[in-house]
Design a protein around this motif. Structure first.
Motif, PDB file in Angstrom:
ATOM      1  N   ASN A   1     -52.755 -11.374  -7.892  1.00 42.30           N
ATOM      2  CA  ASN A   1     -52.347 -11.838  -9.021  1.00 42.30           C
ATOM      3  C   ASN A   1     -52.916 -11.729 -10.258  1.00 42.30           C
ATOM      4  O   ASN A   1     -52.199 -11.386 -11.306  1.00 42.30           O
ATOM      5  CB  ASN A   1     -52.390 -13.348  -8.621  1.00 42.30           C
ATOM      6  N   HIS A   2     -54.290 -11.662 -10.332  1.00 36.28           N
ATOM      7  CA  HIS A   2     -55.074 -11.433 -11.393  1.00 36.28           C
ATOM      8  C   HIS A   2     -54.764  -9.876 -12.081  1.00 36.28           C
ATOM      9  O   HIS A   2     -54.561  -9.859 -13.348  1.00 36.28           O
ATOM     10  CB  HIS A   2     -56.840 -11.421 -11.061  1.00 36.28           C
TER      11      HIS A   2
ATOM     12  N   LEU B   1     -64.995 -15.339  -5.942  1.00 40.42           N
ATOM     13  CA  LEU B   1     -63.741 -14.998  -6.645  1.00 40.42           C
ATOM     14  C   LEU B   1     -64.066 -14.132  -7.774  1.00 40.42           C
ATOM     15  O   LEU B   1     -63.701 -13.057  -8.181  1.00 40.42           O
ATOM     16  CB  LEU B   1     -62.985 -15.971  -6.659  1.00 40.42           C
ATOM     17  N   PHE B   2     -64.825 -14.818  -8.747  1.00 41.83           N
ATOM     18  CA  PHE B   2     -64.930 -14.412 -10.091  1.00 41.83           C
ATOM     19  C   PHE B   2     -65.754 -12.981  -9.921  1.00 41.83           C
ATOM     20  O   PHE B   2     -65.591 -11.991 -10.951  1.00 41.83           O
ATOM     21  CB  PHE B   2     -65.743 -15.582 -10.924  1.00 41.83           C
ATOM     22  N   GLU B   3     -67.004 -13.245  -9.346  1.00 39.54           N
ATOM     23  CA  GLU B   3     -67.913 -12.022  -9.005  1.00 39.54           C
ATOM     24  C   GLU B   3     -67.248 -10.843  -8.602  1.00 39.54           C
ATOM     25  O   GLU B   3     -67.299  -9.799  -9.324  1.00 39.54           O
ATOM     26  CB  GLU B   3     -68.995 -12.306  -8.107  1.00 39.54           C
ATOM     27  N   LEU B   4     -66.142 -10.918  -7.714  1.00 35.01           N
ATOM     28  CA  LEU B   4     -65.420  -9.886  -7.341  1.00 35.01           C
ATOM     29  C   LEU B   4     -64.535  -9.248  -8.562  1.00 35.01           C
ATOM     30  O   LEU B   4     -64.455  -8.022  -8.666  1.00 35.01           O
ATOM     31  CB  LEU B   4     -64.443 -10.310  -6.326  1.00 35.01           C
ATOM     32  N   ILE B   5     -63.910  -9.992  -9.012  1.00 39.98           N
ATOM     33  CA  ILE B   5     -63.067  -9.837 -10.413  1.00 39.98           C
ATOM     34  C   ILE B   5     -63.794  -8.878 -11.170  1.00 39.98           C
ATOM     35  O   ILE B   5     -63.488  -8.039 -11.954  1.00 39.98           O
ATOM     36  CB  ILE B   5     -62.438 -10.999 -10.992  1.00 39.98           C
ATOM     37  N   ASP B   6     -65.222  -9.431 -11.659  1.00 37.83           N
ATOM     38  CA  ASP B   6     -66.082  -8.712 -12.470  1.00 37.83           C
ATOM     39  C   ASP B   6     -66.428  -7.419 -11.992  1.00 37.83           C
ATOM     40  O   ASP B   6     -66.320  -6.360 -12.911  1.00 37.83           O
ATOM     41  CB  ASP B   6     -67.243  -9.727 -12.803  1.00 37.83           C
ATOM     42  N   VAL B   7     -66.705  -7.437 -10.958  1.00 38.30           N
ATOM     43  CA  VAL B   7     -67.239  -5.959 -10.256  1.00 38.30           C
ATOM     44  C   VAL B   7     -65.962  -5.056 -10.287  1.00 38.30           C
ATOM     45  O   VAL B   7     -66.182  -3.730 -10.542  1.00 38.30           O
ATOM     46  CB  VAL B   7     -67.895  -6.167  -9.193  1.00 38.30           C
TER      47      VAL B   7
ATOM     48  N   GLU C   1     -52.362  -7.800 -11.081  1.00 36.42           N
ATOM     49  CA  GLU C   1     -51.030  -7.632 -11.609  1.00 36.42           C
ATOM     50  C   GLU C   1     -50.603  -8.156 -13.060  1.00 36.42           C
ATOM     51  O   GLU C   1     -50.063  -7.574 -13.895  1.00 36.42           O
ATOM     52  CB  GLU C   1     -50.042  -8.452 -10.497  1.00 36.42           C
ATOM     53  N   ASN C   2     -51.361  -9.433 -13.351  1.00 37.05           N
ATOM     54  CA  ASN C   2     -51.032 -10.038 -14.509  1.00 37.05           C
ATOM     55  C   ASN C   2     -51.752  -9.152 -15.782  1.00 37.05           C
ATOM     56  O   ASN C   2     -51.180  -9.151 -16.606  1.00 37.05           O
ATOM     57  CB  ASN C   2     -51.806 -11.508 -14.448  1.00 37.05           C
ATOM     58  N   LYS C   3     -52.980  -8.525 -15.366  1.00 36.03           N
ATOM     59  CA  LYS C   3     -53.472  -7.793 -16.318  1.00 36.03           C
ATOM     60  C   LYS C   3     -52.645  -6.317 -16.803  1.00 36.03           C
ATOM     61  O   LYS C   3     -52.698  -6.139 -17.668  1.00 36.03           O
ATOM     62  CB  LYS C   3     -54.858  -7.248 -15.622  1.00 36.03           C
ATOM     63  N   TYR C   4     -51.807  -5.695 -15.534  1.00 32.88           N
ATOM     64  CA  TYR C   4     -51.206  -4.749 -15.772  1.00 32.88           C
ATOM     65  C   TYR C   4     -49.989  -5.346 -16.572  1.00 32.88           C
ATOM     66  O   TYR C   4     -49.481  -4.630 -17.445  1.00 32.88           O
ATOM     67  CB  TYR C   4     -50.713  -4.149 -14.361  1.00 32.88           C
ATOM     68  N   LYS C   5     -49.430  -6.472 -16.404  1.00 34.72           N
ATOM     69  CA  LYS C   5     -48.248  -6.944 -17.030  1.00 34.72           C
ATOM     70  C   LYS C   5     -48.592  -7.117 -18.285  1.00 34.72           C
ATOM     71  O   LYS C   5     -47.692  -6.855 -19.342  1.00 34.72           O
ATOM     72  CB  LYS C   5     -47.849  -7.990 -16.259  1.00 34.72           C
ATOM     73  N   ASN C   6     -49.573  -7.560 -18.607  1.00 35.57           N
ATOM     74  CA  ASN C   6     -50.112  -7.967 -20.012  1.00 35.57           C
ATOM     75  C   ASN C   6     -50.341  -6.573 -20.932  1.00 35.57           C
ATOM     76  O   ASN C   6     -50.073  -6.397 -22.052  1.00 35.57           O
ATOM     77  CB  ASN C   6     -51.459  -8.710 -20.016  1.00 35.57           C
ATOM     78  N   ILE C   7     -50.961  -5.393 -20.153  1.00 32.87           N
ATOM     79  CA  ILE C   7     -50.933  -4.435 -20.851  1.00 32.87           C
ATOM     80  C   ILE C   7     -49.702  -3.902 -21.279  1.00 32.87           C
ATOM     81  O   ILE C   7     -49.505  -3.273 -22.514  1.00 32.87           O
ATOM     82  CB  ILE C   7     -51.564  -3.259 -20.378  1.00 32.87           C
ATOM     83  N   VAL C   8     -48.580  -3.983 -20.251  1.00 32.64           N
ATOM     84  CA  VAL C   8     -47.313  -3.355 -20.574  1.00 32.64           C
ATOM     85  C   VAL C   8     -46.376  -4.139 -21.451  1.00 32.64           C
ATOM     86  O   VAL C   8     -45.945  -3.713 -22.543  1.00 32.64           O
ATOM     87  CB  VAL C   8     -46.518  -2.949 -19.371  1.00 32.64           C
ATOM     88  N   ASP C   9     -46.556  -5.431 -21.193  1.00 33.74           N
ATOM     89  CA  ASP C   9     -45.592  -6.372 -21.978  1.00 33.74           C
ATOM     90  C   ASP C   9     -46.274  -7.081 -23.229  1.00 33.74           C
ATOM     91  O   ASP C   9     -45.601  -7.628 -23.921  1.00 33.74           O
ATOM     92  CB  ASP C   9     -45.212  -7.636 -21.141  1.00 33.74           C
TER      93      ASP C   9
ATOM     94  N   SER D   1     -56.320   1.956 -12.823  1.00 33.02           N
ATOM     95  CA  SER D   1     -57.238   1.499 -11.674  1.00 33.02           C
ATOM     96  C   SER D   1     -56.538   0.018 -11.368  1.00 33.02           C
ATOM     97  O   SER D   1     -56.634  -0.400 -10.065  1.00 33.02           O
ATOM     98  CB  SER D   1     -58.470   1.243 -12.183  1.00 33.02           C
ATOM     99  N   TYR D   2     -55.684  -0.872 -12.100  1.00 32.85           N
ATOM    100  CA  TYR D   2     -55.383  -2.017 -11.726  1.00 32.85           C
ATOM    101  C   TYR D   2     -54.013  -1.809 -10.529  1.00 32.85           C
ATOM    102  O   TYR D   2     -54.268  -2.617  -9.837  1.00 32.85           O
ATOM    103  CB  TYR D   2     -54.775  -3.058 -13.133  1.00 32.85           C
TER     104      TYR D   2
END
Length: 303
Positions: free
Chosen positions: A85-86, A199-205, A88-96, A61-62
């Motif tokens: 960016n948020h 911003l944070f509400e959009l990230i949460d949903v 992309e970083n989540k995906y990178k953290n999962i992989v790396d 999904s990311y």
């Protein structure tokens, strides 16, 4: 009502798409030894979604969110560059890997199916002719209500496999919060607090909805998920445990359910179905599960 309930109320069409009360029983497929642990302990595990068997399942999904932002030039750059960016970083953290694990919101889930006799899922647990899988049928409404009453505040719904529906949902969320952000920017009362809230509400949903998206190749599972949000490292967080699984140390929440929420136990395809049926009934009586229906699979075995 929890923060996440309030958040989902802002996207009622999507919430209804996830759960429209069609399924009154949901089925948790498992191995016989784990069935015994669940029944005897009246507990079910909710595992941290970051440590599921396939990390690409979590990242699916990311990657889709980032792709749709990249393809859409009509979104507010100030808002959606941060969103991009948020994730992309989540995906990178999962992989790396990610070493910063303190004070983070974590999402714990356990999987069910809307189907009681699903060959694809039975095949995950069958080992030879004399070893079969089981599933436990839960009354969905009772389970959700008791979890809510115990302040677990579950988020729940059917997994969406259709790529077109996934894209449509994400785009509709983009549009709604993009409009809010644009109006806030143009307002005479323009303030940074309001913009950060959007911003944070959009990230949460997006985080919540993305848990219910899965690659279309898994559509035969007909998965239904219940999610618990836990603020790890805070005074309000629920205690977690850790289990070793395939070399990984997987954090999980242990939920104690009420016996009344269990409606049935289903036995997978097996040649010795009579003895499996008898032993399952006896096991249930041993732990005080009376009036629980035991059902044998109707799927024929092939020699």
């Amino acid at each position: 009502m929890s923060y996440y309930d309030e958040l989902l109320k802002k996207i009622p069409k999507i919430k209804k798409l996830l759960d429209n009360d069609t399924y009154y029983t949901i089925y948790h497929y498992t191995k016989p030894e784990k069935l015994l642990n669940i029944i005897s302990g009246e507990t079910i595990r909710f595992s941290n979604v970051l440590y599921l068997n396939d990390k690409e399942e979590v990242a699916y999904s990311y990657k889709l969110i980032v792709k749709l932002i990249t393809e859409n030039d009509n979104l507010n750059a100030d808002l959606f560059n941060k969103i991009k960016n948020h994730f992309e970083n989540k995906y990178k953290n999962i992989v790396d890997g990610n070493s910063d694990l303190t004070n983070k919101l974590e999402y714990f889930t356990t999987s069910f199916s809307s189907e009681s006799d699903n060959l694809t899922l039975w095949n995950n647990y069958a080992k030879g002719l004399n070893y079969t899988g089981y599933n436990i049928g839960f009354n969905k409404k009772k389970l959700i209500k008791e979890m809510t009453d115990k302040n677990y505040l579950p988020i729940y719904g059917s997994v969406i496999y259709d790529r077109e529906k996934q894209v449509k949902i994400i785009k509709s969320i983009f549009k709604k919060w993009n409009n809010q952000f644009e109006k806030a920017v143009q307002s005479k009362k323009n303030n940074k607090v309001k913009l950060f809230d959007i911003l944070f509400e959009l990230i949460d949903v997006l985080n919540i909805v993305s848990i219910f998206f899965k690659n279309p190749q898994f559509k035969n599972e007909h998965e239904y998920r219940i999610v618990i949000v836990n603020a790890f490292g805070t005074t309000d967080s629920k205690p977690t445990k850790v289990v070793e699984k395939n070399g990984l140390f997987v954090p999980y929440l242990e939920y104690h359910f009420e016996k009344s929420s269990v409606s049935s136990v289903n036995i997978g395809p097996t040649f010795d179905e009579t003895i499996f049926y008898t032993s399952t009934n006896r096991m249930l009586l041993n732990f005080g599960y009376e009036n629980i229906e035991v059902i044998r699979s109707k799927i024929p075995l092939r020699y």
